[in-house]
Design a protein around this motif. Sequence first.
Motif, PDB file in Angstrom:
ATOM      1  N   LEU A 226      32.994   9.113  57.471  1.00  0.00           N
ATOM      2  CA  LEU A 226      33.629   8.350  56.309  1.00  0.00           C
ATOM      3  C   LEU A 226      34.144   9.488  55.202  1.00  0.00           C
ATOM      4  N   GLU A 227      35.083   8.825  54.493  1.00  0.00           N
ATOM      5  CA  GLU A 227      35.876   9.699  53.590  1.00  0.00           C
ATOM      6  C   GLU A 227      35.697   8.888  52.177  1.00  0.00           C
ATOM      7  N   ILE A 228      35.321   9.894  51.213  1.00  0.00           N
ATOM      8  CA  ILE A 228      35.113   9.301  49.923  1.00  0.00           C
ATOM      9  C   ILE A 228      36.286   8.589  49.397  1.00  0.00           C
ATOM     10  N   GLY A 229      36.331   7.536  48.856  1.00  0.00           N
ATOM     11  CA  GLY A 229      37.585   6.901  48.196  1.00  0.00           C
ATOM     12  C   GLY A 229      37.949   5.934  49.397  1.00  0.00           C
ATOM     13  N   GLN A 230      37.843   5.984  50.611  1.00  0.00           N
ATOM     14  CA  GLN A 230      38.496   5.011  51.413  1.00  0.00           C
ATOM     15  C   GLN A 230      37.921   3.802  51.617  1.00  0.00           C
ATOM     16  N   PHE A 231      38.578   2.740  52.020  1.00  0.00           N
ATOM     17  CA  PHE A 231      38.039   1.418  52.233  1.00  0.00           C
ATOM     18  C   PHE A 231      37.523   1.452  53.873  1.00  0.00           C
ATOM     19  N   ALA A 232      36.233   1.169  54.110  1.00  0.00           N
ATOM     20  CA  ALA A 232      35.639   1.019  55.361  1.00  0.00           C
ATOM     21  C   ALA A 232      34.699   0.044  55.665  1.00  0.00           C
ATOM     22  N   GLN A 233      34.639  -0.173  56.822  1.00  0.00           N
ATOM     23  CA  GLN A 233      33.216  -1.213  56.971  1.00  0.00           C
ATOM     24  C   GLN A 233      32.693  -0.322  58.186  1.00  0.00           C
ATOM     25  N   ILE A 234      31.192  -0.643  58.065  1.00  0.00           N
ATOM     26  CA  ILE A 234      30.283  -0.014  59.041  1.00  0.00           C
ATOM     27  C   ILE A 234      29.269  -0.949  59.340  1.00  0.00           C
ATOM     28  N   GLU A 235      28.734  -0.810  60.598  1.00  0.00           N
ATOM     29  CA  GLU A 235      27.607  -1.737  60.809  1.00  0.00           C
ATOM     30  C   GLU A 235      26.298  -0.773  61.150  1.00  0.00           C
ATOM     31  N   GLY A 236      25.333  -1.364  60.897  1.00  0.00           N
ATOM     32  CA  GLY A 236      23.883  -0.724  60.968  1.00  0.00           C
ATOM     33  C   GLY A 236      22.850  -1.593  60.872  1.00  0.00           C
ATOM     34  N   GLU A 237      21.622  -0.834  60.932  1.00  0.00           N
ATOM     35  CA  GLU A 237      20.439  -1.467  60.800  1.00  0.00           C
ATOM     36  C   GLU A 237      19.668  -1.320  59.563  1.00  0.00           C
ATOM     37  N   VAL A 238      19.192  -2.261  58.867  1.00  0.00           N
ATOM     38  CA  VAL A 238      18.413  -1.764  57.661  1.00  0.00           C
ATOM     39  C   VAL A 238      17.439  -1.087  57.949  1.00  0.00           C
ATOM     40  N   SER A 239      16.901  -0.065  57.368  1.00  0.00           N
ATOM     41  CA  SER A 239      15.720   0.513  57.814  1.00  0.00           C
ATOM     42  C   SER A 239      14.984   0.670  56.421  1.00  0.00           C
ATOM     43  N   LEU A 240      15.475   0.369  55.278  1.00  0.00           N
ATOM     44  CA  LEU A 240      14.543   0.221  54.151  1.00  0.00           C
ATOM     45  C   LEU A 240      15.455  -0.555  53.065  1.00  0.00           C
ATOM     46  N   ILE A 241      14.542  -1.386  52.233  1.00  0.00           N
ATOM     47  CA  ILE A 241      15.462  -2.058  51.124  1.00  0.00           C
ATOM     48  C   ILE A 241      14.234  -2.356  50.072  1.00  0.00           C
ATOM     49  N   GLU A 242      14.734  -1.935  48.910  1.00  0.00           N
ATOM     50  CA  GLU A 242      13.782  -2.335  47.541  1.00  0.00           C
ATOM     51  C   GLU A 242      14.414  -2.841  46.410  1.00  0.00           C
ATOM     52  N   GLY A 243      13.886  -3.088  45.624  1.00  0.00           N
ATOM     53  CA  GLY A 243      14.692  -3.746  44.169  1.00  0.00           C
ATOM     54  C   GLY A 243      13.747  -2.878  43.087  1.00  0.00           C
ATOM     55  N   ARG A 244      14.450  -2.557  42.109  1.00  0.00           N
ATOM     56  CA  ARG A 244      13.789  -1.924  41.047  1.00  0.00           C
ATOM     57  C   ARG A 244      14.649  -2.146  39.664  1.00  0.00           C
ATOM     58  N   ARG A 245      14.058  -1.905  38.584  1.00  0.00           N
ATOM     59  CA  ARG A 245      14.661  -1.874  37.271  1.00  0.00           C
ATOM     60  C   ARG A 245      15.392  -0.541  37.296  1.00  0.00           C
ATOM     61  N   GLY A 246      16.559  -0.444  36.705  1.00  0.00           N
ATOM     62  CA  GLY A 246      17.464   0.725  36.740  1.00  0.00           C
ATOM     63  C   GLY A 246      16.978   1.586  35.580  1.00  0.00           C
ATOM     64  N   PHE A 247      17.602   2.692  35.388  1.00  0.00           N
ATOM     65  CA  PHE A 247      17.349   3.547  34.530  1.00  0.00           C
ATOM     66  C   PHE A 247      17.528   3.037  33.178  1.00  0.00           C
TER      67      PHE A 247
END
Length: 682
Positions: free
Chosen positions: A53-74
């Motif tokens: 992956l290159e920063i700034g490029q448009f890309a799509q990628i597939e993968g499996e979710v290994s972690l997901i969580e929600g929180r209040r931001g800074f």
Amino acid sequence: MIRLNSPLTELKGVGEKTEKSLKQLGLKQVADLLFFLPFRYEEYNNIKDVSNLEIGQFAQIEGEVSLIEGRRGFRKRIHVTEAMLNSNGENIKVVWFNQPYLTKSIKVGDRLLIRGKVGEGYSGPSFVSPEYKKIDNLKINLDKNVKDIQAVYHLNPSLNQYTIRRLVNDYISLANKIPEWLPKNILKKLNLISLSEAIKKIHNPKNINDIEEAQKRIAFTELFMRQLKSQKIKAELAQRKAPLLKFKKEETNDFINSLPFKLTLAQKRSAWEILQDLERNQPMNRLLEGDVGSGKTVVVAIAILNTFLNKKKSALMVPSEILARQHYLTLKKIFSSYDISIALKTRSFKEGEAKKADLIIGTQSLIQKRADIKDISFVVIDEQHRFGVYQRKKLIDENRNEVDNISPHFLSLTATPIPRSLSLAIYGDLDLSIIDEMPAERKELKTSIVKNNKREDLYNFLNKKIKQGEQAFIVYPLIEESDKSSFKAVEKEYIEITKKYFPNLKCEILHGKVKKKEKEKIMTDFASQKIDILFATTVIEVGIDIPNATIMAIENPERFGLAQLHQLRGRVNRSDKQSYCFLLLNEKKLSSKSLERLKILEKYKNGLSLAKKDLELRGAGEVFSSMQSGFSEISLAKIFNYDIIKLAQTEAKELIENDTNLDNNPLIKRRLGSFEKDYHLE
Ligand code: ADP
Ligand code: MG
């Protein structure tokens, strides 16, 4: 059955809320939807490896979710959802903002397809608010709405790209029903695809070539229609008559010799072109283009004088009261040894009797009372980009004599530098005169950015210059302080700064809320050098001419557009003295992008080079959308292709010559009638 003219409410999935959002975008029928064109495309590369992956490029990628969580931001108001995706054994971080429901819809173990712009995270590349799609574990094939090239639309906050893409996709087959209205021979000659084909391709391109073909077809159509309209106006004007105003050579030369300066060659050439037009018994329809300070007013004065010497009347319409009054005073002075009666008519200022005047000057108040502007032979509009088509047309139409088919001569003035190609596209019906040089005595205006810690130096410099008899403007973005923004306000700063730095100078304050009488007095006092520094808002932006003023300081310059800043600095450098424009930075940090923009002003001195740079940076779409050119962004992006413009003009000319009333081209005829309002088909 759904047709092109079916209301959008009949479509699947368009509820009340969506309908409202669509309406805000001007979309009511299916045809509107199909003619709602994407403004750019994202090209997705299907990347297998996170490490590629290159920063700034448009890309799509597939993968499996290994972690997901929600929180209040800074900052407490922001909700952040963070996820980790395992793609072929490598981890990548994904972040979404303000979508708290995501933790409910996406679970650890889900397979996701993520697409978006690759951003820079703390530990390597990441995705911020990407589009996502859950994919079936068994068959990892892409959804049919997911393409390698994806159209992106200008939307409002209540509508997302998915919705519009889905709607377009569901009904795109109706594009086949769009009739072709360009003549077949033109399509063939220019190798253009059909309109229905273009609409299909513009939304769903398979490759870059599809986009090119579709955009070319759509841009050509807009240019062609515009050129047709211009050619029709030209043909119509050619049939009208206008008062023949003879060129009074001797008197004109006397007048030119009486001026306190020598005309530039460009001024002479422009005046000559105008006088030649006036001498024809067909209405002039001309645009006089010249950078701020290039001396357009005196060129107009020459034409007004000739009109007067032919015992005919002139009218001059300008966009602001202050400017109207200034023109009134300037022309009164210039014509002081002539018997020309001049009237001024704006909301606040009234001088002389409009009906009897040889020259009437005013704002749009001019067009309110018919009797005032009757029998005018020469109509001038200053800073024409500030007026709508309607106001221009009204001033001309009021002076049309239907019985004898006589129209006034018409001249527009603008400082907006438009490359020739674009002006041909936008103002195809106007002839063009360009003042492309400054009076010889002018020095080069010095523009510089002033950092906050250099303010004192600037104030000292101002004191020094004013001691030498010069004058200054300081311009602020706001009149009063506001809670909502940190921009500086003229009222507060005026009090503080004059007290601290200019206790012995005569300073005044001018903005839109200052009372009329006072406004008048302040402008007169500033012009007669009774005021040293004018603290103002952008009320002084256009046209104001105080040659003795040499300093223009602008607070919060990041707040203004480049063209606007150029207009503002055009208020100085109107004499043989060295002039300066200072762009004052605030303590608050400016983004590097804003700073870059201001640096352009330091480097590019004249309007045309500045405009070219602006175009390069922002693209034609953004630059000219504010000009209300009536072109779609796609066409604007293509418009600098001089060949296409020329082609459109040639073809339009030929069509009008062969079929003046377009009776053999009924579809074009009908389109042309409503072209200004809407461009698409029913
Ligand atoms: P703009 O094109 O911005 O409307 P103006 O017509 O207001 O410019 O002219 C700017 C200033 O330059 C005025 O003070 C005017 O008197 C002066 N001027 C115009 N033509 C010349 C010239 N040929 N030489 C010197 N000064 C000029
Ligand atoms: Mg002017």
